[in-house]
Design an enzyme around this catalytic site. Structure first.
Site, PDB file in Angstrom:
ATOM      1  N   ARG A   2      18.083  62.593 -17.421  1.00  0.00           N
ATOM      2  CA  ARG A   2      18.481  62.810 -18.809  1.00  0.00           C
ATOM      3  C   ARG A   2      19.839  62.263 -19.274  1.00  0.00           C
ATOM      4  O   ARG A   2      20.893  62.779 -18.934  1.00  0.00           O
ATOM      5  CB  ARG A   2      18.494  64.321 -19.017  1.00  0.00           C
ATOM      6  CG  ARG A   2      18.690  64.719 -20.441  1.00  0.00           C
ATOM      7  CD  ARG A   2      18.969  66.203 -20.473  1.00  0.00           C
ATOM      8  NE  ARG A   2      18.839  66.672 -21.841  1.00  0.00           N
ATOM      9  CZ  ARG A   2      19.225  67.859 -22.246  1.00  0.00           C
ATOM     10  NH1 ARG A   2      19.759  68.705 -21.419  1.00  0.00           N
ATOM     11  NH2 ARG A   2      19.065  68.197 -23.484  1.00  0.00           N
ATOM     12  N   ARG A  15      27.691  51.314 -27.286  1.00  0.00           N
ATOM     13  CA  ARG A  15      27.012  52.015 -28.377  1.00  0.00           C
ATOM     14  C   ARG A  15      27.823  52.050 -29.682  1.00  0.00           C
ATOM     15  O   ARG A  15      27.285  52.475 -30.718  1.00  0.00           O
ATOM     16  CB  ARG A  15      26.699  53.449 -27.932  1.00  0.00           C
ATOM     17  CG  ARG A  15      25.422  53.607 -27.108  1.00  0.00           C
ATOM     18  CD  ARG A  15      24.173  53.517 -27.986  1.00  0.00           C
ATOM     19  NE  ARG A  15      24.344  54.202 -29.244  1.00  0.00           N
ATOM     20  CZ  ARG A  15      24.300  55.512 -29.405  1.00  0.00           C
ATOM     21  NH1 ARG A  15      24.031  56.287 -28.400  1.00  0.00           N
ATOM     22  NH2 ARG A  15      24.501  56.062 -30.575  1.00  0.00           N
ATOM     23  N   ASP A  51      14.227  56.896 -25.685  1.00  0.00           N
ATOM     24  CA  ASP A  51      14.213  58.343 -25.887  1.00  0.00           C
ATOM     25  C   ASP A  51      12.781  58.783 -26.097  1.00  0.00           C
ATOM     26  O   ASP A  51      11.930  57.990 -26.521  1.00  0.00           O
ATOM     27  CB  ASP A  51      15.080  58.767 -27.076  1.00  0.00           C
ATOM     28  CG  ASP A  51      15.317  60.279 -27.057  1.00  0.00           C
ATOM     29  OD1 ASP A  51      16.231  60.731 -26.331  1.00  0.00           O
ATOM     30  OD2 ASP A  51      14.562  61.013 -27.713  1.00  0.00           O
ATOM     31  N   TYR A 129       9.819  69.641 -30.910  1.00  0.00           N
ATOM     32  CA  TYR A 129      10.741  69.021 -31.884  1.00  0.00           C
ATOM     33  C   TYR A 129      10.073  68.880 -33.252  1.00  0.00           C
ATOM     34  O   TYR A 129      10.697  69.138 -34.287  1.00  0.00           O
ATOM     35  CB  TYR A 129      11.212  67.647 -31.397  1.00  0.00           C
ATOM     36  CG  TYR A 129      12.211  67.732 -30.268  1.00  0.00           C
ATOM     37  CD1 TYR A 129      13.497  68.209 -30.490  1.00  0.00           C
ATOM     38  CD2 TYR A 129      11.874  67.334 -28.978  1.00  0.00           C
ATOM     39  CE1 TYR A 129      14.413  68.297 -29.448  1.00  0.00           C
ATOM     40  CE2 TYR A 129      12.780  67.415 -27.935  1.00  0.00           C
ATOM     41  CZ  TYR A 129      14.050  67.904 -28.172  1.00  0.00           C
ATOM     42  OH  TYR A 129      14.955  68.000 -27.159  1.00  0.00           O
TER      43      TYR A 129
HETATM   44  O1  1CP Z   1      16.756  65.681 -21.125  1.00  0.00           O
HETATM   45  C1  1CP Z   1      15.615  65.891 -20.746  1.00  0.00           C
HETATM   46  O2  1CP Z   1      15.146  67.012 -20.552  1.00  0.00           O
HETATM   47  C2  1CP Z   1      14.723  64.691 -20.575  1.00  0.00           C
HETATM   48  C3  1CP Z   1      13.761  64.475 -21.685  1.00  0.00           C
HETATM   49  C4  1CP Z   1      14.451  64.142 -22.973  1.00  0.00           C
HETATM   50  C5  1CP Z   1      14.709  64.978 -24.065  1.00  0.00           C
HETATM   51  C6  1CP Z   1      14.431  66.451 -24.165  1.00  0.00           C
HETATM   52  C7  1CP Z   1      14.895  62.844 -23.311  1.00  0.00           C
HETATM   53  C8  1CP Z   1      14.769  61.686 -22.391  1.00  0.00           C
HETATM   54  N1  1CP Z   1      15.347  62.876 -24.599  1.00  0.00           N
HETATM   55  C9  1CP Z   1      15.270  64.170 -25.089  1.00  0.00           C
HETATM   56  C10 1CP Z   1      15.657  64.581 -26.444  1.00  0.00           C
HETATM   57  C11 1CP Z   1      17.081  64.289 -26.687  1.00  0.00           C
HETATM   58  N2  1CP Z   1      17.543  63.041 -27.009  1.00  0.00           N
HETATM   59  C12 1CP Z   1      18.192  65.155 -26.558  1.00  0.00           C
HETATM   60  C13 1CP Z   1      18.123  66.638 -26.161  1.00  0.00           C
HETATM   61  C14 1CP Z   1      18.327  67.518 -27.374  1.00  0.00           C
HETATM   62  C15 1CP Z   1      17.988  68.963 -27.097  1.00  0.00           C
HETATM   63  O3  1CP Z   1      18.721  69.608 -26.325  1.00  0.00           O
HETATM   64  O4  1CP Z   1      16.981  69.448 -27.658  1.00  0.00           O
HETATM   65  C16 1CP Z   1      19.342  64.400 -26.841  1.00  0.00           C
HETATM   66  C17 1CP Z   1      20.755  64.860 -26.846  1.00  0.00           C
HETATM   67  C18 1CP Z   1      18.907  63.071 -27.116  1.00  0.00           C
HETATM   68  C19 1CP Z   1      19.747  61.871 -27.408  1.00  0.00           C
HETATM   69  C20 1CP Z   1      19.859  60.906 -26.294  1.00  0.00           C
HETATM   70  N3  1CP Z   1      18.804  60.315 -25.625  1.00  0.00           N
HETATM   71  C21 1CP Z   1      21.049  60.347 -25.771  1.00  0.00           C
HETATM   72  C22 1CP Z   1      22.433  60.688 -26.242  1.00  0.00           C
HETATM   73  C23 1CP Z   1      22.752  59.827 -27.389  1.00  0.00           C
HETATM   74  C24 1CP Z   1      24.200  59.533 -27.439  1.00  0.00           C
HETATM   75  O5  1CP Z   1      24.841  60.130 -28.281  1.00  0.00           O
HETATM   76  O6  1CP Z   1      24.656  58.691 -26.651  1.00  0.00           O
HETATM   77  C25 1CP Z   1      20.699  59.415 -24.783  1.00  0.00           C
HETATM   78  C26 1CP Z   1      21.621  58.527 -23.992  1.00  0.00           C
HETATM   79  C27 1CP Z   1      19.271  59.426 -24.691  1.00  0.00           C
HETATM   80  C28 1CP Z   1      18.471  58.564 -23.786  1.00  0.00           C
HETATM   81  C29 1CP Z   1      17.396  59.207 -23.005  1.00  0.00           C
HETATM   82  N4  1CP Z   1      16.708  60.340 -23.373  1.00  0.00           N
HETATM   83  C30 1CP Z   1      15.778  60.626 -22.402  1.00  0.00           C
HETATM   84  C31 1CP Z   1      15.866  59.634 -21.390  1.00  0.00           C
HETATM   85  C32 1CP Z   1      15.017  59.595 -20.123  1.00  0.00           C
HETATM   86  C33 1CP Z   1      16.849  58.728 -21.785  1.00  0.00           C
HETATM   87  C34 1CP Z   1      17.179  57.386 -21.148  1.00  0.00           C
HETATM   88  C35 1CP Z   1      17.780  57.410 -19.798  1.00  0.00           C
HETATM   89  C36 1CP Z   1      19.268  57.651 -19.816  1.00  0.00           C
HETATM   90  O7  1CP Z   1      19.952  57.130 -20.704  1.00  0.00           O
HETATM   91  O8  1CP Z   1      19.726  58.317 -18.905  1.00  0.00           O
END
Ligand code: 1CP
Length: 319
Positions: A2, A15, A51, A129
């Protein structure tokens, strides 16, 4: 695991000025961000930068990722009419998925022998969501809907299964060599609700890659009571968060299923000897399973010192 990249200064630099979903849909940028943690930590595989809500966006859903919050919908999906409008968007086509396919292909080229893991959100977590309209604590509205209006719930989760399945399939066809289905919020469900109202849609999502030669990891948090049910939707590997030791997870799964996990992210900020002892314990317990993909039990906290992650990867390689 994550949002791992968030702890890296080079990620934050890449970014600047680009919204999260725009970054995901820019193939060159998505590829560069995917490679950053591999270069830095010398891990054995990469996970594609994207994502779980990307396929919703590509299908035409009004969704954005708000910094510090997560995915937020323009409007919540609560009624039979709301779900019918989603279904009217039509299937998610390979053409719409082209930015994802291009990003994966660029990344696989650059990675060479290092495998790329593609991923998607499971239908329940996506529905959580969509129905809530954004992040929530207990996913109450989604859990209410599955009981209050099971037909609408089924229509919604089948739609989500096909959209997320198409996203997963596109990544494999473009070169990803393993897949991971994230049902991050399934831990809010009882086993009975999971089995009756969620498992069929997760199985349906995985059928989209059933004809492809690719292993499927299935991960959730708080899912200690659901491990067997989560395997039985068609997974090859079960992800275990940090709540259950891997020897016990292996026992619950009958000793036949490779595991992934389960380093506690909280310990990344503990003194090194404490973290090292924990990593050694996780690896020792995982060694009783038929296979163990060493990973965190959930996300890298954004404030994590990246040098600690490098040191953990080194330690695991030494062991
Ligand atoms: O975290 C997990 O449980 C994995 C599954 C998941 C979920 C629930 C991903 C995979 N995305 C999400 C939704 C999501 N997207 C959240 C969680 C919100 C909540 O608590 O309900 C968030 C904060 C995001 C945004 C997001 N996605 C970011 C942060 C953005 C920023 O400001 O930089 C990032 C870097 C991602 C990328 C992402 N999301 C998920 C994966 C597998 C990845 C790519 C791999 C990685 O970057 O590590």
């Amino acid at each position: 695991m994550r949002q791992a990249g968030r702890s890296l200064p080079e990620y934050r630099a890449a970014r600047v000025g680009t919204a999260m979903l725009d970054a995901c849909l820019d193939p060159a940028l998505a590829s560069e961000i995917t490679l950053q943690p591999v270069r830095r930590h010398d891990v054995d595989a990469a996970i594609f930068f994207s994502d779980i809500v990307v396929p919703l966006k590509l299908a035409g859903v009004d969704v954005e990722i708000k910094p510090g919050v997560g995915p937020v919908m323009g409007s919540a999906v609560r009624t039979a009419d709301d779900v019918a409008r989603l279904r009217d968007l039509g299937p998610l086509t390979p053409e719409a998925l082209q930015p994802v396919s291009d990003g994966v292909a660029l990344t696989v080229d650059a990675l060479g022998a290092t495998p790329l893991i593609g991923f998607a959100g499971a239908p329940f977590t996506l529905a959580a969501y969509l129905v809530e309209g954004g992040p929530s604590r207990d996913h109450l509205a989604a859990r209410t809907l599955m009981h209050a209006d099971p037909a609408t719930w089924t229509a919604l989760t089948q739609w989500a299964a096909d959209v997320t399945g198409a996203f997963l399939r596109a990544q494999v066809l473009a070169g990803a060599s393993a897949t991971q289905l994230f049902d991050s919020w399934a831990g809010s469900l009882s086993l009975a609700d999971y089995t009756a109202h969620v498992a069929p849609a997760s199985a349906r999502a995985l059928t989209h890659v059933a004809d492809l030669d690719v292993k499927k990891v299935h991960f959730g948090t708080g899912t200690s009571e659901l491990l067997v049910a989560m395997r039985d939707v068609g997974a090859d590997v079960v992800g275990v968060d940090y709540r259950l030791p891997l020897d016990e997870a292996n026992r619950r799964l009958g000793g036949t299923t490779p595991l992934q996990g389960n380093i506690d992210p909280a310990l990344l900020a503990a003194p090194w000897p404490v973290l090292e002892a924990h990593v050694r314990d996780v690896v020792a317990r995982g060694s009783v399973a038929p296979g163990h993909v060493v990973n965190l039990g959930h996300g890298v906290p954004p404030e994590t010192d990246p040098t600690v992650l490098t040191r953990v990867a080194q330690l695991v390689h030494e062991i």
